[in-house]
Design a protein around this motif. Sequence first.
Motif, mmCIF file in Angstrom:
data_model
loop_
_atom_site.group_PDB
_atom_site.id
_atom_site.type_symbol
_atom_site.label_atom_id
_atom_site.label_comp_id
_atom_site.label_asym_id
_atom_site.label_seq_id
_atom_site.Cartn_x
_atom_site.Cartn_y
_atom_site.Cartn_z
ATOM 1 N N GLU A 82 -5.328 -2.972 0.549
ATOM 2 C CA GLU A 82 -4.190 -3.906 -0.130
ATOM 3 C C GLU A 82 -3.577 -4.641 0.910
ATOM 4 O O GLU A 82 -4.164 -4.936 2.153
ATOM 5 C CB GLU A 82 -3.214 -2.863 -0.605
ATOM 6 C CG GLU A 82 -3.896 -1.846 -1.569
ATOM 7 C CD GLU A 82 -4.429 -2.569 -2.817
ATOM 8 O OE1 GLU A 82 -3.926 -3.318 -3.531
ATOM 9 O OE2 GLU A 82 -5.680 -2.501 -3.221
ATOM 10 N N ARG A 86 -2.036 -1.064 4.025
ATOM 11 C CA ARG A 86 -2.276 -0.367 2.813
ATOM 12 C C ARG A 86 -3.829 -0.422 2.413
ATOM 13 O O ARG A 86 -4.304 -1.131 2.111
ATOM 14 C CB ARG A 86 -1.138 -0.495 1.794
ATOM 15 C CG ARG A 86 0.277 -0.421 2.205
ATOM 16 C CD ARG A 86 1.194 -0.890 1.047
ATOM 17 N NE ARG A 86 0.972 0.308 -0.274
ATOM 18 C CZ ARG A 86 0.480 -0.292 -1.288
ATOM 19 N NH1 ARG A 86 -0.020 -1.415 -1.585
ATOM 20 N NH2 ARG A 86 0.115 0.688 -2.324
ATOM 21 N N GLY A 88 -5.806 2.081 -0.957
ATOM 22 C CA GLY A 88 -6.062 3.180 -1.940
ATOM 23 C C GLY A 88 -7.622 3.432 -2.295
ATOM 24 O O GLY A 88 -8.588 2.861 -1.498
ATOM 25 N N ARG A 111 -8.821 -2.596 -9.562
ATOM 26 C CA ARG A 111 -7.793 -1.691 -9.131
ATOM 27 C C ARG A 111 -7.445 -0.561 -10.107
ATOM 28 O O ARG A 111 -6.797 0.385 -9.755
ATOM 29 C CB ARG A 111 -6.627 -2.206 -8.659
ATOM 30 C CG ARG A 111 -6.585 -3.283 -7.597
ATOM 31 C CD ARG A 111 -5.279 -4.159 -7.276
ATOM 32 N NE ARG A 111 -4.405 -3.178 -6.355
ATOM 33 C CZ ARG A 111 -3.395 -2.514 -6.930
ATOM 34 N NH1 ARG A 111 -3.136 -2.629 -8.253
ATOM 35 N NH2 ARG A 111 -2.769 -1.893 -6.131
ATOM 36 N N LEU A 115 -6.672 5.738 -6.963
ATOM 37 C CA LEU A 115 -6.117 7.196 -6.272
ATOM 38 C C LEU A 115 -5.600 7.100 -4.829
ATOM 39 O O LEU A 115 -6.053 6.177 -4.146
ATOM 40 C CB LEU A 115 -6.944 8.189 -6.442
ATOM 41 C CG LEU A 115 -7.522 8.564 -7.781
ATOM 42 C CD1 LEU A 115 -8.534 9.814 -7.519
ATOM 43 C CD2 LEU A 115 -6.663 8.849 -8.686
ATOM 44 N N GLU A 116 -4.432 7.723 -4.684
ATOM 45 C CA GLU A 116 -4.035 7.839 -3.212
ATOM 46 C C GLU A 116 -5.013 8.805 -2.557
ATOM 47 O O GLU A 116 -5.383 9.680 -3.420
ATOM 48 C CB GLU A 116 -2.702 8.247 -3.228
ATOM 49 C CG GLU A 116 -1.722 7.241 -3.810
ATOM 50 C CD GLU A 116 -1.639 6.095 -2.974
ATOM 51 O OE1 GLU A 116 -1.515 6.107 -1.509
ATOM 52 O OE2 GLU A 116 -1.744 4.893 -3.386
ATOM 53 N N GLY A 117 -4.954 8.981 -1.177
ATOM 54 C CA GLY A 117 -5.784 10.079 -0.563
ATOM 55 C C GLY A 117 -5.557 11.334 -0.850
ATOM 56 O O GLY A 117 -6.267 12.075 -0.912
ATOM 57 N N ARG A 118 -4.250 11.650 -0.990
ATOM 58 C CA ARG A 118 -3.783 13.060 -1.414
ATOM 59 C C ARG A 118 -4.324 13.494 -2.722
ATOM 60 O O ARG A 118 -4.192 14.687 -2.835
ATOM 61 C CB ARG A 118 -2.245 13.161 -1.258
ATOM 62 C CG ARG A 118 -1.383 12.227 -2.348
ATOM 63 C CD ARG A 118 0.085 12.502 -2.004
ATOM 64 N NE ARG A 118 0.348 11.869 -0.846
ATOM 65 C CZ ARG A 118 1.058 12.754 0.190
ATOM 66 N NH1 ARG A 118 1.257 13.893 0.129
ATOM 67 N NH2 ARG A 118 1.544 11.808 1.121
ATOM 68 N N GLU A 119 -4.862 12.671 -3.632
ATOM 69 C CA GLU A 119 -5.304 12.984 -4.861
ATOM 70 C C GLU A 119 -6.763 13.169 -4.761
ATOM 71 O O GLU A 119 -7.403 13.603 -5.792
ATOM 72 C CB GLU A 119 -4.949 11.893 -5.902
ATOM 73 C CG GLU A 119 -3.407 11.649 -6.207
ATOM 74 C CD GLU A 119 -3.423 10.449 -7.256
ATOM 75 O OE1 GLU A 119 -3.265 10.695 -8.351
ATOM 76 O OE2 GLU A 119 -3.369 9.295 -6.720
ATOM 77 N N TYR A 144 -6.897 4.170 7.934
ATOM 78 C CA TYR A 144 -7.202 5.644 7.455
ATOM 79 C C TYR A 144 -6.122 6.409 8.219
ATOM 80 O O TYR A 144 -5.572 7.399 7.438
ATOM 81 C CB TYR A 144 -8.568 6.293 8.175
ATOM 82 C CG TYR A 144 -9.656 5.852 7.154
ATOM 83 C CD1 TYR A 144 -10.068 6.502 5.927
ATOM 84 C CD2 TYR A 144 -10.536 4.537 7.250
ATOM 85 C CE1 TYR A 144 -11.228 6.401 5.203
ATOM 86 C CE2 TYR A 144 -11.638 4.164 6.387
ATOM 87 C CZ TYR A 144 -11.651 5.088 5.399
ATOM 88 O OH TYR A 144 -12.897 4.731 4.629
ATOM 89 N N HIS A 147 -2.951 5.828 6.177
ATOM 90 C CA HIS A 147 -2.905 6.399 4.790
ATOM 91 C C HIS A 147 -3.083 7.750 4.829
ATOM 92 O O HIS A 147 -2.475 8.508 3.734
ATOM 93 C CB HIS A 147 -4.158 6.023 4.129
ATOM 94 C CG HIS A 147 -4.220 5.980 2.508
ATOM 95 N ND1 HIS A 147 -3.919 5.310 1.581
ATOM 96 C CD2 HIS A 147 -4.996 7.142 1.842
ATOM 97 C CE1 HIS A 147 -3.957 5.923 0.379
ATOM 98 N NE2 HIS A 147 -4.499 6.997 0.591
#
Length: 203
Positions: A82, A86, A88, A111, A115-119, A144, A147
Amino acid sequence: MTDLDDPRTALRRRMAERRRTLGPQERMRAAQELRRQLDALPALVDAPRVAGYWACDGELPLNLVLAAAALRGQSLYLPRIESGRRMGFAPWKLGDEVEPNRFGIPEPTTREGMLEGRELDAVLVPLLAFDPRGHRLGYGGGFYDAHFAFLRDQPRPARPLLIGIGYAFQQCDAITPAEWDVRLDIVATDQALIDCNDHHGTS
């Protein structure tokens, strides 16, 4: 200090040059061995949501690993860059269309469903060099590390599991981490699986 004098820059250049000398057959053999290593890793095999990357510039190919994951019914994701630093992770299936980002790296065209990395449950992370403690030398963009910065303050392993991917020759005895670096949990090469959490904190 110039870039030429910076040890991290010099190591990046040296590893990138060595990686580019590999021929197609050597890369394919490495990809086959990498798949064998990762097929023996339950933390990856059992992960519902797996993020990979589109191999470029001599990186160890993930085509066989991602194909195996797809056959197991795992959901696959690829990074999308992004604005700024940023990024995703966009859903991707084998054969889906991709387009080059501003660095020329193919990424999913949509897009939708990002997801975000924590997902995610497991993330296959590209690298230029690594050490057994999980310190990684990336490409200098910091995507990385930025993020997954939330993992720096968590006991490891955590979700998602960060799995570095590289050729065995990319291993170094030690890499001095920068303060913003995020450590890997595991490194998978064409020759071994290295549990970095076992090595972390040891000399």
